[in-house]
Design an enzyme around this catalytic site. Structure first.
Site, PDB file in Angstrom:
ATOM      1  N   HIS A  40       3.386  -0.951 -29.047  1.00  0.00           N
ATOM      2  CA  HIS A  40       3.805  -2.135 -29.807  1.00  0.00           C
ATOM      3  C   HIS A  40       3.543  -1.841 -31.288  1.00  0.00           C
ATOM      4  O   HIS A  40       2.633  -1.072 -31.612  1.00  0.00           O
ATOM      5  CB  HIS A  40       2.929  -3.296 -29.323  1.00  0.00           C
ATOM      6  CG  HIS A  40       3.295  -4.647 -29.825  1.00  0.00           C
ATOM      7  ND1 HIS A  40       2.966  -5.085 -31.085  1.00  0.00           N
ATOM      8  CD2 HIS A  40       3.932  -5.679 -29.221  1.00  0.00           C
ATOM      9  CE1 HIS A  40       3.381  -6.341 -31.237  1.00  0.00           C
ATOM     10  NE2 HIS A  40       3.981  -6.720 -30.119  1.00  0.00           N
ATOM     11  N   ASP A  55      -5.123  -0.959 -25.860  1.00  0.00           N
ATOM     12  CA  ASP A  55      -4.511  -2.251 -26.156  1.00  0.00           C
ATOM     13  C   ASP A  55      -4.250  -2.944 -24.821  1.00  0.00           C
ATOM     14  O   ASP A  55      -3.337  -2.578 -24.084  1.00  0.00           O
ATOM     15  CB  ASP A  55      -3.208  -2.004 -26.933  1.00  0.00           C
ATOM     16  CG  ASP A  55      -2.307  -3.226 -27.011  1.00  0.00           C
ATOM     17  OD1 ASP A  55      -2.669  -4.289 -26.462  1.00  0.00           O
ATOM     18  OD2 ASP A  55      -1.232  -3.114 -27.618  1.00  0.00           O
ATOM     19  N   GLN A  63      -1.225  -6.742 -22.568  1.00  0.00           N
ATOM     20  CA  GLN A  63      -0.334  -7.033 -21.436  1.00  0.00           C
ATOM     21  C   GLN A  63      -0.998  -6.788 -20.085  1.00  0.00           C
ATOM     22  O   GLN A  63      -0.350  -6.923 -19.052  1.00  0.00           O
ATOM     23  CB  GLN A  63       0.929  -6.170 -21.545  1.00  0.00           C
ATOM     24  CG  GLN A  63       1.766  -6.455 -22.774  1.00  0.00           C
ATOM     25  CD  GLN A  63       2.340  -7.853 -22.770  1.00  0.00           C
ATOM     26  OE1 GLN A  63       2.512  -8.470 -21.711  1.00  0.00           O
ATOM     27  NE2 GLN A  63       2.636  -8.386 -23.937  1.00  0.00           N
ATOM     28  N   LYS A 102      -2.353 -14.518 -24.171  1.00  0.00           N
ATOM     29  CA  LYS A 102      -1.598 -13.791 -23.147  1.00  0.00           C
ATOM     30  C   LYS A 102      -2.259 -13.939 -21.779  1.00  0.00           C
ATOM     31  O   LYS A 102      -1.750 -13.434 -20.786  1.00  0.00           O
ATOM     32  CB  LYS A 102      -1.523 -12.298 -23.484  1.00  0.00           C
ATOM     33  CG  LYS A 102      -0.998 -11.984 -24.868  1.00  0.00           C
ATOM     34  CD  LYS A 102       0.425 -11.552 -24.877  1.00  0.00           C
ATOM     35  CE  LYS A 102       0.790 -10.893 -26.199  1.00  0.00           C
ATOM     36  NZ  LYS A 102       2.195 -11.108 -26.548  1.00  0.00           N
ATOM     37  N   CYS A 142       9.070  -5.955 -30.691  1.00  0.00           N
ATOM     38  CA  CYS A 142       8.096  -5.308 -31.580  1.00  0.00           C
ATOM     39  C   CYS A 142       7.851  -3.865 -31.172  1.00  0.00           C
ATOM     40  O   CYS A 142       6.743  -3.347 -31.291  1.00  0.00           O
ATOM     41  CB  CYS A 142       6.780  -6.079 -31.626  1.00  0.00           C
ATOM     42  SG  CYS A 142       6.966  -7.732 -32.294  1.00  0.00           S
TER      43      CYS A 142
END
Lengths: 148, 414
Positions: B131, B208, B211, B234, B372
């Protein structure tokens, strides 16, 4: 399909999306690039101006059906017009696509097929990207136009 | 005779949907089908109630006052940090830093750890599926230090090329930063393998997790990573709050991030000392309500069980994959073997925005665009995709509605 969707994706728009008119680069003249950072749509508008009259206008780029059809219809409607007339047309077009959906539509000829956009506020930028880019090409400012 | 009763494999989704007030509404006269969970997730009643209760009954600044309300707000805030520690199985609550979200967490590491550990000629390894928020902070760090980025390629299915990854590592590699789960492809990266390979060379690893956290159990000690970041919104929590997990030794050694109240030890005109972990990185009044809301969200999902959520979503994703690939002209981008419930698609030559508009009129919310991930779009050779991303409150009926609406979109543009 809903009535609003039928208004938006009229046959004329789908046709201009499939077979965009004046979809080419011009060697001579002025050009500008437009960009919608939100969705990644990109367009380059080319034009030649002679004595204040838009002699030729063309575009290239990638985008959704609305942005492509709007660019295609724009090139057809400003060719042969003076820069001042094209500018005035942009203002009326902008008014049409941002007016409340029950407001009467100005007679803008072929461009009226895009009146359905006003029922889809998030798509207004798709329809106006080509026009903003045209204005930048006229001014030949060399700056990339952004809808944001 | 003793028998082992295992937890039911399926979720009571009808009951779960009752916990999410927003899912009851209609959009353009159709029941809302919310399939944009990779952008943000909806909030259960437990989170809404926690926010309401905090503002109605406990609102006060933390770590400041001697009065009762401040004490209660501080207790709730500190208890939340322990909830986050447990959620990630971190060793110590001091390793949990509250930030605004994943983006701020990555920027914090780039601006503190990066500025003292990355020098001219050093290398930072990213992947093709990152991202922008896990690309741009490192580009800025490279510009400032003279370091360079190396990018691990992916296969056409959207899987990380582990063989290439190993080859990219050199004695100048300082950091590997990668997504746990791709927001476009759904690929679940083999983070534990990546960490093992990187650690063998003494390379720091940042994950990261934006998600991942809503879809699978995450254990930072089992992964072995040095940093893990995620956003509260999220994972069914409020916006504006997220977590940076960092190994204690690293967090202690790093310079401070933003400066101000709350992060100091002692201030004088001559010299200022800084607070101990985790307050060292939390200047200014924090997002107290957000932290308390996020704790409620994590309690909610752990109450259901992330293993059960993962199993349910795996089944739903397989159902969706079959339903969508049956739509003529539809191609899925991202077909990794290990995959979370993200379905990015291209439908003939119909632009994703037009798909998004048509689906919206059927009450279906998806995302259309580059997500993104412009470098990834370039790798895939498409300007944009339409993306349906699922959560555990989604159903097979909603997938059927999505497939039917995509068929209609195809008919419009035929």
């Amino acid at each position: 399909m809903s009535a609003e969707l039928e208004d938006l994706y009229q046959e004329v728009i789908l046709d201009h999306n499939r077979r965009p008119r004046n979809f080419r680069a011009l060697e001579a003249g002025q050009k500008a690039e437009g960009f919608n950072p939100l969705c990644g749509d990109r367009i380059t508008v080319y034009l030649t101006v002679d004595n204040g009259v838009i002699n030729d206008v063309a575009f290239q780029g990638s985008g959704c059906a609305i942005s492509k059809a709007s660019a295609s219809l724009m090139t057809e409607s400003v060719k042969g017009k003076t820069v001042a007339e094209a500018q005035a047309l942009f203002e009326r077009f902008q008014q049409m696509i941002t007016a409340p959906s029950d407001a009467p539509v100005d007679n803008l000829g072929k461009l009226m097929v895009l009146a359905g956009v006003r029922q889809f506020p998030v798509r207004v930028k798709c329809a106006s990207l080509a026009w903003h880019t045209l204005r930048a090409a006229v001014e030949a400012s060399g700056e990339v136009v952004s809808t944001e | 005779m003793a028998s082992i009763v295992s937890a039911p494999k399926t979720l009571d989704v009808a009951a779960i949907r009752e916990d999410f007030p927003i899912l009851r509404q209609r959009v353009h006269g159709k029941p809302l089908v919310y399939l944009d969970n990779a952008a943000t997730t909806q909030k259960p009643r437990a989170v809404l109630d926690a926010l309401q209760r905090y503002y109605a009954e406990e609102n006060a600044n933390v770590h400041r006052g001697v009065h009762s309300l401040s004490g209660r707000a501080t207790d709730a805030y500190d208890a939340a940090r322990e909830d986050m520690r447990r959620f990630l199985n971190a060793a110590d609550a001091k390793e949990i830093v509250f930030v605004r979200g994943t983006t701020e967490g990555i920027n914090l590491v780039a601006e503190t750890w990066g500025r003292v550990n990355v020098r001219a000629g050093d290398e930072i390894v990213l992947t093709e599926m990152e991202h922008h928020s896990n690309i741009v902070p490192w580009q800025i760090l490279c510009e400032a230090t003279g370091a360079t980025l190396r990018v691990v390629p992916i296969t056409d299915a959207g899987e990380l090329r582990l063989d290439q990854f190993e080859r990219l590592l050199t004695d100048r590699t300082r950091l590997v930063a990668l997504a746990h789960v791709s927001n476009v492809l759904g690929t679940i990266n083999p983070v534990a393998d990546v960490v093992r390979i990187a650690k063998a060379r003494g390379i720091t690893v940042l994950v990261d997790g934006a998600q991942a956290v809503a879809h699978m159990p995450v254990d930072v000690r089992a992964l072995g990573c040095d940093f893990y970041v995620f956003s509260g919104h999220k994972v069914f929590g409020p916006t504006g709050v997220g977590i940076l997990y960092g190994r204690r030794a690293l967090l202690e050694a790093m310079p401070v991030y933003q400066a101000g109240g709350g992060m100091i030890g002692r201030v004088s005109w001559e010299r200022t000392t800084y607070a101990d972990l985790p307050y060292k990185y939390e200047a200014g009044t924090p997002n107290i309500a957000g932290v308390i809301g996020l704790a409620a969200a994590l309690d909610y999902v752990t109450g259901i069980g992330l293993d059960r959520i993962a199993a349910y979503e795996h089944d739903l994703c397989a159902y969706a994959t079959a339903a969508l690939t049956a739509v003529p002209g539809l191609r899925l981008t991202g077909t990794a073997r290990e995959k979370a419930s993200v379905l990015s698609l291209v439908l003939g030559d119909i632009h994703p925005h037009d798909i998004g508009t048509i689906l919206d009129r059927d009450g279906i919310a998806i995302r259309a665009g580059h997500h993104c991930c412009q470098p990834l779009m370039a790798r895939l050779g498409v300007p944009a995709t339409a993306r349906a991303s699922l959560a555990f409150y989604n159903t097979r009926e909603e997938i059927d509605a999505l497939a039917a609406s995509l068929e209609r979109a195809r008919e419009v543009f035929e």
